[in-house]
Write a protein that holds these residues in place. Structure first.
Motif, PDB file in Angstrom:
ATOM      1  N   TYR A   1       0.848  -1.196   0.000  1.00  0.00           N
ATOM      2  CA  TYR A   1       0.000   0.000   0.000  1.00  0.00           C
ATOM      3  C   TYR A   1       0.882   1.243   0.000  1.00  0.00           C
ATOM      4  CZ  TYR A   1      -3.658   3.289   1.314  1.00  0.00           C
ATOM      5  OH  TYR A   1      -4.542   4.331   1.328  1.00  0.00           O
ATOM      6  N   SER A   2       0.359   2.338  -0.555  1.00  0.00           N
ATOM      7  CA  SER A   2       1.086   3.602  -0.460  1.00  0.00           C
ATOM      8  C   SER A   2       0.137   4.787  -0.527  1.00  0.00           C
ATOM      9  CB  SER A   2       2.157   3.723  -1.537  1.00  0.00           C
ATOM     10  OG  SER A   2       1.656   3.463  -2.802  1.00  0.00           O
ATOM     11  N   GLN A   3       0.563   5.849   0.111  1.00  0.00           N
ATOM     12  CA  GLN A   3      -0.081   7.155   0.045  1.00  0.00           C
ATOM     13  C   GLN A   3       1.019   8.118  -0.375  1.00  0.00           C
ATOM     14  OE1 GLN A   3      -1.491   7.237   4.121  1.00  0.00           O
ATOM     15  NE2 GLN A   3      -3.578   7.319   3.360  1.00  0.00           N
ATOM     16  N   ALA A   4       1.062   8.476  -1.630  1.00  0.00           N
ATOM     17  CA  ALA A   4       2.182   9.253  -2.154  1.00  0.00           C
ATOM     18  C   ALA A   4       1.887  10.736  -2.302  1.00  0.00           C
ATOM     19  CB  ALA A   4       2.621   8.672  -3.500  1.00  0.00           C
ATOM     20  N   ARG A   5       0.684  11.160  -1.959  1.00  0.00           N
ATOM     21  CA  ARG A   5       0.354  12.582  -2.090  1.00  0.00           C
ATOM     22  C   ARG A   5      -0.022  13.156  -0.730  1.00  0.00           C
ATOM     23  NH1 ARG A   5      -3.855  12.211  -6.953  1.00  0.00           N
ATOM     24  NH2 ARG A   5      -5.020  11.542  -5.154  1.00  0.00           N
ATOM     25  N   LYS A   6       0.451  14.356  -0.447  1.00  0.00           N
ATOM     26  CA  LYS A   6       0.206  14.977   0.855  1.00  0.00           C
ATOM     27  C   LYS A   6      -1.286  15.137   1.163  1.00  0.00           C
ATOM     28  CE  LYS A   6       4.518  17.481   1.665  1.00  0.00           C
ATOM     29  NZ  LYS A   6       5.423  16.570   1.137  1.00  0.00           N
ATOM     30  N   GLU A   7      -2.092  15.366   0.121  1.00  0.00           N
ATOM     31  CA  GLU A   7      -3.532  15.522   0.376  1.00  0.00           C
ATOM     32  C   GLU A   7      -4.190  14.207   0.788  1.00  0.00           C
ATOM     33  OE1 GLU A   7      -2.890  15.306  -4.117  1.00  0.00           O
ATOM     34  OE2 GLU A   7      -2.052  16.490  -2.509  1.00  0.00           O
ATOM     35  N   GLU A   8      -3.481  13.094   0.653  1.00  0.00           N
ATOM     36  CA  GLU A   8      -4.000  11.794   1.089  1.00  0.00           C
ATOM     37  C   GLU A   8      -3.356  11.332   2.395  1.00  0.00           C
ATOM     38  OE1 GLU A   8      -3.100   9.216  -2.162  1.00  0.00           O
ATOM     39  OE2 GLU A   8      -4.815   9.875  -3.325  1.00  0.00           O
ATOM     40  N   ALA A   9      -2.635  12.217   3.054  1.00  0.00           N
ATOM     41  CA  ALA A   9      -1.937  11.835   4.282  1.00  0.00           C
ATOM     42  C   ALA A   9      -2.913  11.238   5.294  1.00  0.00           C
ATOM     43  CB  ALA A   9      -1.217  13.036   4.872  1.00  0.00           C
ATOM     44  N   PHE A  10      -2.412  10.287   6.044  1.00  0.00           N
ATOM     45  CA  PHE A  10      -3.175   9.546   7.038  1.00  0.00           C
ATOM     46  C   PHE A  10      -3.055  10.273   8.371  1.00  0.00           C
ATOM     47  CE2 PHE A  10      -2.908   5.993  10.197  1.00  0.00           C
ATOM     48  CZ  PHE A  10      -4.222   5.593  10.122  1.00  0.00           C
ATOM     49  N   GLU A  11      -4.173  10.502   9.045  1.00  0.00           N
ATOM     50  CA  GLU A  11      -4.164  11.175  10.335  1.00  0.00           C
ATOM     51  C   GLU A  11      -4.358  10.159  11.450  1.00  0.00           C
ATOM     52  OE1 GLU A  11      -6.130  15.146  11.090  1.00  0.00           O
ATOM     53  OE2 GLU A  11      -7.446  13.827  12.261  1.00  0.00           O
ATOM     54  N   LEU A  12      -3.516  10.262  12.468  1.00  0.00           N
ATOM     55  CA  LEU A  12      -3.693   9.384  13.625  1.00  0.00           C
ATOM     56  C   LEU A  12      -3.261  10.090  14.894  1.00  0.00           C
ATOM     57  CD1 LEU A  12      -0.897   6.974  14.407  1.00  0.00           C
ATOM     58  CD2 LEU A  12      -0.723   8.235  12.285  1.00  0.00           C
ATOM     59  N   ARG A  13      -3.843   9.671  16.000  1.00  0.00           N
ATOM     60  CA  ARG A  13      -3.413  10.147  17.310  1.00  0.00           C
ATOM     61  C   ARG A  13      -2.471   9.089  17.865  1.00  0.00           C
ATOM     62  NH1 ARG A  13      -4.665  14.053  20.688  1.00  0.00           N
ATOM     63  NH2 ARG A  13      -6.582  14.590  19.592  1.00  0.00           N
ATOM     64  N   LEU A  14      -1.232   9.484  18.095  1.00  0.00           N
ATOM     65  CA  LEU A  14      -0.234   8.531  18.579  1.00  0.00           C
ATOM     66  C   LEU A  14      -0.605   7.989  19.953  1.00  0.00           C
ATOM     67  CD1 LEU A  14       3.105  10.267  17.492  1.00  0.00           C
ATOM     68  CD2 LEU A  14       1.984   8.288  16.470  1.00  0.00           C
ATOM     69  N   GLY A  15      -0.525   6.680  20.083  1.00  0.00           N
ATOM     70  CA  GLY A  15      -0.805   6.024  21.351  1.00  0.00           C
ATOM     71  C   GLY A  15      -2.269   5.702  21.580  1.00  0.00           C
ATOM     72  N   ALA A  16      -3.134   6.009  20.621  1.00  0.00           N
ATOM     73  CA  ALA A  16      -4.577   5.771  20.788  1.00  0.00           C
ATOM     74  C   ALA A  16      -4.994   4.360  20.401  1.00  0.00           C
ATOM     75  CB  ALA A  16      -5.375   6.786  19.976  1.00  0.00           C
ATOM     76  N   GLY A  17      -4.086   3.583  19.825  1.00  0.00           N
ATOM     77  CA  GLY A  17      -4.409   2.214  19.451  1.00  0.00           C
ATOM     78  C   GLY A  17      -5.157   2.089  18.134  1.00  0.00           C
ATOM     79  N   SER A  18      -5.110   3.119  17.294  1.00  0.00           N
ATOM     80  CA  SER A  18      -5.841   3.078  16.031  1.00  0.00           C
ATOM     81  C   SER A  18      -5.062   2.410  14.904  1.00  0.00           C
ATOM     82  CB  SER A  18      -6.244   4.499  15.602  1.00  0.00           C
ATOM     83  OG  SER A  18      -5.093   5.293  15.415  1.00  0.00           O
ATOM     84  N   VAL A  19      -3.780   2.130  15.130  1.00  0.00           N
ATOM     85  CA  VAL A  19      -2.929   1.476  14.129  1.00  0.00           C
ATOM     86  C   VAL A  19      -2.140   0.357  14.799  1.00  0.00           C
ATOM     87  CG1 VAL A  19      -2.698   3.528  12.654  1.00  0.00           C
ATOM     88  CG2 VAL A  19      -1.072   3.157  14.519  1.00  0.00           C
ATOM     89  N   ILE A  20      -1.455  -0.443  13.997  1.00  0.00           N
ATOM     90  CA  ILE A  20      -0.640  -1.508  14.575  1.00  0.00           C
ATOM     91  C   ILE A  20       0.456  -0.899  15.450  1.00  0.00           C
ATOM     92  CG2 ILE A  20      -1.132  -3.228  12.783  1.00  0.00           C
ATOM     93  CD1 ILE A  20       1.555  -2.477  11.480  1.00  0.00           C
ATOM     94  N   LEU A  21       0.889  -1.648  16.428  1.00  0.00           N
ATOM     95  CA  LEU A  21       1.859  -1.142  17.399  1.00  0.00           C
ATOM     96  C   LEU A  21       3.122  -0.587  16.760  1.00  0.00           C
ATOM     97  CD1 LEU A  21       1.628  -3.934  20.135  1.00  0.00           C
ATOM     98  CD2 LEU A  21       0.730  -1.605  20.251  1.00  0.00           C
ATOM     99  N   GLY A  22       3.655  -1.281  15.776  1.00  0.00           N
ATOM    100  CA  GLY A  22       4.905  -0.859  15.157  1.00  0.00           C
ATOM    101  C   GLY A  22       4.796   0.439  14.391  1.00  0.00           C
ATOM    102  N   PHE A  23       3.654   0.685  13.752  1.00  0.00           N
ATOM    103  CA  PHE A  23       3.451   1.940  13.020  1.00  0.00           C
ATOM    104  C   PHE A  23       3.479   3.095  14.009  1.00  0.00           C
ATOM    105  CE2 PHE A  23       1.267   5.326  10.875  1.00  0.00           C
ATOM    106  CZ  PHE A  23       1.563   5.160   9.522  1.00  0.00           C
ATOM    107  N   ASP A  24       2.721   2.954  15.067  1.00  0.00           N
ATOM    108  CA  ASP A  24       2.657   3.967  16.121  1.00  0.00           C
ATOM    109  C   ASP A  24       4.056   4.244  16.662  1.00  0.00           C
ATOM    110  OD1 ASP A  24       0.407   5.401  17.261  1.00  0.00           O
ATOM    111  OD2 ASP A  24       0.888   4.450  19.168  1.00  0.00           O
ATOM    112  N   GLU A  25       4.768   3.184  17.005  1.00  0.00           N
ATOM    113  CA  GLU A  25       6.105   3.321  17.589  1.00  0.00           C
ATOM    114  C   GLU A  25       7.090   3.949  16.604  1.00  0.00           C
ATOM    115  OE1 GLU A  25       9.643   0.590  19.562  1.00  0.00           O
ATOM    116  OE2 GLU A  25       7.671  -0.309  19.261  1.00  0.00           O
TER     117      GLU A  25
END
Length: 165
Positions: free
Chosen positions: A91-115
């Motif tokens: 998978y890839s998101q290569a454009r800034k307008e498609e950037a993924f938003e997440l709150r770090l430490g909230a558990g919304s992504v796999i542990l390694g991505f967050d870390e």
């Protein structure tokens, strides 16, 4: 020591393969940011207590991302090839307008991505090699063709950090 050397060789092989794929897929300026000496990336390899391995390609500016921050991230995801060769692009998101938003430490992504994102600054770019325990574990993620026990390679870029506490 031999295991550490093999792990470093694997990571650099995956980094090189991912870099070549990344340049071909939209990050044209990444190649100019890399410093190569005798075919090896001149970047410090870091290993966290959890087993995550990462190398910063480009240092960003401003405050570093920390737990609780809302971070906008672009990324490319690859399966790590056990021989150090190019893994399958997932998978890839290569454009800034498609950037993924997440709150770090909230558990919304796999542990390694967050870390892997913690400590990055806006504009920063990083390669991260995640063991399966920090990814999708024994079961994998069949919907994305990620097999069980798969190590993952992420190429990350932090676009911005919002709601800094």
């Amino acid at each position: 020591q031999r295991a550490m050397a093999e792990t470093k060789a694997l990571l650099w092989g995956v980094v090189l393969a991912a870099l070549l794929s990344t340049v071909a897929c939209g990050y044209d300026d990444v190649k100019s940011e890399m410093k190569w000496t005798q075919g090896k990336l001149k970047a410090e390899l870091h290993t966290t207590a959890s087993g995550l391995k990462y190398a910063d390609v480009k240092e960003g500016t401003g405050s570093a991302a920390a737990k609780g921050d809302v971070v906008m991230v672009m990324y490319k995801l690859y399966l790590a090839d056990s021989s150090g060769g190019k893994g399958q692009h997932v998978y890839s998101q290569a454009r800034k307008e498609e950037a993924f938003e997440l709150r770090l430490g909230a558990g919304s992504v796999i542990l390694g991505f967050d870390e892997a994102v913690v400590g990055m600054r806006p504009g920063g770019r990083r390669y991260a090699l995640l063991p399966s325990s920090l990814g999708y574990g024994d079961n994998g993620m069949p919907a994305f063709q990620i097999p069980g026990k798969a190590a993952l390679v992420y190429y990350l870029e932090v676009v911005s950090i919002k709601n800094k506490k």
